[in-house]
Every structure is written in C-alpha cells, then in structure tokens.
Design a protein around this motif. Sequence first.
Motif, short mmCIF file in Angstrom:
data_model
loop_
_atom_site.label_atom_id
_atom_site.label_comp_id
_atom_site.label_asym_id
_atom_site.label_seq_id
_atom_site.Cartn_x
_atom_site.Cartn_y
_atom_site.Cartn_z
N LYS A 17 0.85 -1.20 0.00
CA LYS A 17 0.00 0.00 0.00
C LYS A 17 0.89 1.25 0.00
O LYS A 17 0.66 2.19 -0.78
N GLU A 18 1.91 1.24 0.86
CA GLU A 18 2.79 2.41 0.93
C GLU A 18 3.56 2.59 -0.38
O GLU A 18 3.77 3.73 -0.83
N LEU A 19 3.95 1.48 -1.00
CA LEU A 19 4.64 1.58 -2.29
C LEU A 19 3.71 2.21 -3.33
O LEU A 19 4.10 3.12 -4.06
N HIS A 20 2.47 1.73 -3.38
CA HIS A 20 1.54 2.27 -4.37
C HIS A 20 1.22 3.74 -4.11
O HIS A 20 1.04 4.52 -5.05
N ASP A 21 1.18 4.13 -2.83
CA ASP A 21 0.95 5.55 -2.52
C ASP A 21 2.09 6.41 -3.07
O ASP A 21 1.86 7.48 -3.63
N LEU A 22 3.34 5.93 -2.90
CA LEU A 22 4.48 6.69 -3.42
C LEU A 22 4.43 6.76 -4.95
O LEU A 22 4.63 7.83 -5.54
N LEU A 23 4.15 5.62 -5.58
CA LEU A 23 4.08 5.59 -7.05
C LEU A 23 2.96 6.52 -7.54
O LEU A 23 3.15 7.29 -8.49
N ASP A 24 1.81 6.47 -6.87
CA ASP A 24 0.69 7.34 -7.26
C ASP A 24 1.06 8.82 -7.13
O ASP A 24 0.55 9.67 -7.86
N SER A 25 1.97 9.13 -6.17
CA SER A 25 2.34 10.54 -5.97
C SER A 25 3.35 10.99 -7.03
O SER A 25 3.79 12.14 -7.01
N GLY A 26 3.77 10.07 -7.91
CA GLY A 26 4.68 10.46 -8.99
C GLY A 26 6.12 10.09 -8.74
O GLY A 26 7.00 10.38 -9.56
N ILE A 27 6.42 9.48 -7.59
CA ILE A 27 7.80 9.07 -7.30
C ILE A 27 7.96 7.64 -7.80
O ILE A 27 7.45 6.70 -7.18
N THR A 28 8.65 7.48 -8.92
CA THR A 28 8.73 6.17 -9.57
C THR A 28 10.16 5.63 -9.61
O THR A 28 10.38 4.53 -10.10
N SER A 29 11.14 6.41 -9.16
CA SER A 29 12.52 5.93 -9.11
C SER A 29 12.67 5.02 -7.88
O SER A 29 12.33 5.42 -6.76
N MET A 30 13.18 3.82 -8.09
CA MET A 30 13.34 2.93 -6.93
C MET A 30 14.38 3.45 -5.95
O MET A 30 14.27 3.27 -4.74
N GLU A 31 15.40 4.13 -6.48
CA GLU A 31 16.40 4.74 -5.59
C GLU A 31 15.73 5.75 -4.66
O GLU A 31 16.07 5.86 -3.48
N GLU A 32 14.77 6.51 -5.20
CA GLU A 32 14.08 7.50 -4.38
C GLU A 32 13.10 6.81 -3.43
O GLU A 32 12.97 7.21 -2.26
N ILE A 33 12.43 5.77 -3.92
CA ILE A 33 11.48 5.05 -3.07
C ILE A 33 12.21 4.43 -1.88
O ILE A 33 11.74 4.49 -0.74
N LYS A 34 13.39 3.88 -2.12
CA LYS A 34 14.21 3.34 -1.03
C LYS A 34 14.43 4.40 0.05
O LYS A 34 14.23 4.16 1.24
#
Lengths: 92, 380
Positions: A17-34
């Motif tokens: 859920k938290e991953l999808h929230d980040l992706l939905d907010s436009g943050i799609t770089s895995m380095e940034e998601i980390k």
Amino acid sequence: MDEKNIYLCRCENFTLKELHDLLDSGITSMEEIKRLSRGTMGPCQGKTCRDLIAKEIAIYLNKSMSEIDMPTYRAPVKPIKLGEIAGGDKNA
Amino acid sequence: MRKSADVVIIGGGSLGCSVAYNLAKKGYKNIVLLERKYLSSGSTGRCGAGIRQMWGTEMNCLISRGSAEMFKTLGEETGFGDIEFRQSGYLLTTYDPKQTERLKKNLLIQHKLGIPSHMITPQEAKEIVPFVNTDGMDAAFFCQEDGHINPFKTTFAFAKGAQDLGVEIIRYNPVTDIKYNGRKITSVVTEQGEILTDTVVNAAGAWCKNVGKMVGLSHPVEPERHQILITEPLESSMGPMVMSFAHDSYIQQVPHGGFLMGYGNPNEPKRINFNHGWEFLEQMAQKAVFQLPILKDVRFVRQWAGHYEISPDGQPILGPVPELDNYIMALGCGKGFMLSPMIGKLIAEKMAGEETSLPIDILSIERFAKGELIVETGVV
C-alpha cells in the motif's frame, strides 16, 4: 488481500500500500522510493525485499525489471559488531 | 521536457530543489531542474543529517540560524509532512586546550548573532550524554537548537513545493554542455535534448567544477570524500550529535534508532569517489568505541561514501559571476544541506533583483580573486 497487510520489506515494515501511494504521488525511481520508505535499508540489506519491490514497481509502470533503477547492495554482507572491527588485526 | 525555460537549475540535491522552490514562490513560472541521477543522489542524501549553528564565521552562523528557523515550517508549508527536524543538540568535544581556545572565540560570534551555544566541562557533557568517554577531554561545547533532520525528506519537501508551483524536475538527465555567446548563455544541452535559456543556476555540488568548465570558468571547489556507517536501530538513548575535532568525526543517533557516524580523511586525493573502504570501517569503529564505549557491542549494518565540496575558506559560494550574465552559483561547500533553506531564499532574492535578507555579496566567487577570505576553521 488488503495491500496494507502485504509487507514487501519486513525489516522496515514497508507495505505494498505504501509503495503504491508513493508511485501514485509520482515518485517512480526505486532509488528515491528506497530513501523515502527505508525499504531495503534494514539489517537484511535488501536481500529479501529488493527484487520484490523492484518487481512491483515494474508491474505498476508496465516496464521490465531491468529498466528499474535498483539500488546497490551495500557492505557489509552481515551486520558486524563495532568492537570486533575496532580491534583490527588483533582479532585476526 | 520543455524546449525553453526562464531558469535552468543544475543539480537535484537539497540546494537545487530549495532554489527551485524559492524561485517558484517568487513567481517565476518556467523553471526546469535537471538532475543527473535521482533526487538527493549526490552529497545531500549521503550526508550526516546534522543541523549545526556553532560556526566560526558570521555568514555561516547567520545562514545556519536562518535555515534552522525555516526547517521548522518547511514540511507543513510544502504539504510534504514531517521532515524529522529534531533540535536535539550538538555536543562538540575537544581534547586539546588550543582547540578549546579557538572554539571559545567562535562562541563570541555565535552569541552576538543569538545562537544559544555554551562551553561546558567534561562532567557536564556526561550529564547530556551519560555514556560519553571523558578520558582526556578538555572541554565541550553544546547548542540545544542544533540537531538532526532527514535529508531525503527535506529534499523531497523542497521538490514537492517546487513541482506544485509548476517547476519541471527531470531525473536521470545529465547536462553535457552549456552554450554561450560572449556574456550571454543561450542554452543548456542535456542527454535528453537542448533547453533554450539565458539563466543557469549551478547547484551541482561535487560536480560544480564540471559545470563551470562548460562556460569556461574554473571554480575553486574540490570534492573531499567522506564515509559514513550506520548501526542497527536501538532504543533512543542519545540526543545530540557528538562531534570531536580530535577524531574528525561525528556520531548521532537518528530518529529511526541507528547510530550514524562518519569522517573524511583530509589527506585523500580530492576527487569524486563513491567507493567505500575497509580502512574507514576500522578507523571509524575505533573512534566510535573510544568516544562512546557502549557502541562496541552494536552491529553496523551499512556504509557508504559521499562528498564535502571544499572551498578555500570553508564558506558557501553564492550569486553571480563577473565573467558571464545570469550564471548563478549556489554552492554550500561542505554544509549545503544544513544551509539549504536560507541559501535558496537568498539566491531567489538576488535573482529577483531584491535586497537580500543577508549580505550575500561577500560570499561571491569574486572574494577569491580579491583575497577577501574569512576562513571557517570549524569544518569536520
């Protein structure tokens, strides 16, 4: 199953859920998601979760996993006590 | 990607994102920020995450003081949320009376500017951090209003604020050239294409020299590698950052619980080097176990390397250059992250032709040619 209850990174309690929230907010770089989620930054060093997270990002973006900017594995392979390292050669 | 922009900012660290946010707040409409990798991938995301006001030059004190105020509201103001700003203090320890005298002089500057720092005895240091080793310690300096902040969240707060106001942020797009004609910049060339613009902000941190070369300038800033390690998370037990001038090191427990610690070997050749090494681990572990003996049974889980950008006087380099129009430098020089809110604001004021909140002209690059250096000696 509820995405809130699907843990991608067990060390840092990072859920799908938290991953999808980040992706939905436009943050799609895995380095940034980390760096925003701490996913892959726990004691296991990402060895159990890195590929899982990358796969979910790839599915979301409709890309192949090889196109995902996967973070590097950092040293050490296993956690080591500072006292053991501080001893240097004396421990050899 | 836009074909033209009023301003192109090079660098997606805390400084570049802060400049973008502050310019957008001033009403600039067409801003593009270019990042060679991902946001915070350079120095910002690899730093020690400390916020410090105990400096030795007026400008470093003033910019850090102003930034500490702005950090308090940044998360809310941008709608990002908590950026983990904790005013849990800095404890600077000295093991040498000469060093103590030098830092005592810095207190005079700090007090004049309203920074609530003070000198304490080793015994008093132990009251603040009960497990600190006072063997050989001469004195300590403490400022409660210094502390910690999450560098990633801070950068993304600036980026969110900027994007919500219309800034375009492009990741994984290195700048390959800047075209100019006489004093006028005409475009920025990137791997993904060319952007017409007459205004460039150099917020490229460790790569600032490379950007300078694209317009025929030589910036006197060298990247110095620093390495950091972090331990497994433990229950919160240490408030302040413990910084030792004798060990050239800094150690703090971050809100997540891990003890983060680092230092840089000043004798290394100055170059960009992201490799991390075994020598660092052994030396850092020795420094940490000496200063905070209880850490001997704590496991470290990760290590990495990043850079301080070393300027000849340890102060930021800000504002325009004499050789070229609308080429603006925004370089924090070893502490850009902790100074980022105020530097972004000052650069935006300068670019908008307003009177700046602080006299940043004294931090212009021209000071090196004129020999008007005020050297900061308190960089660790």
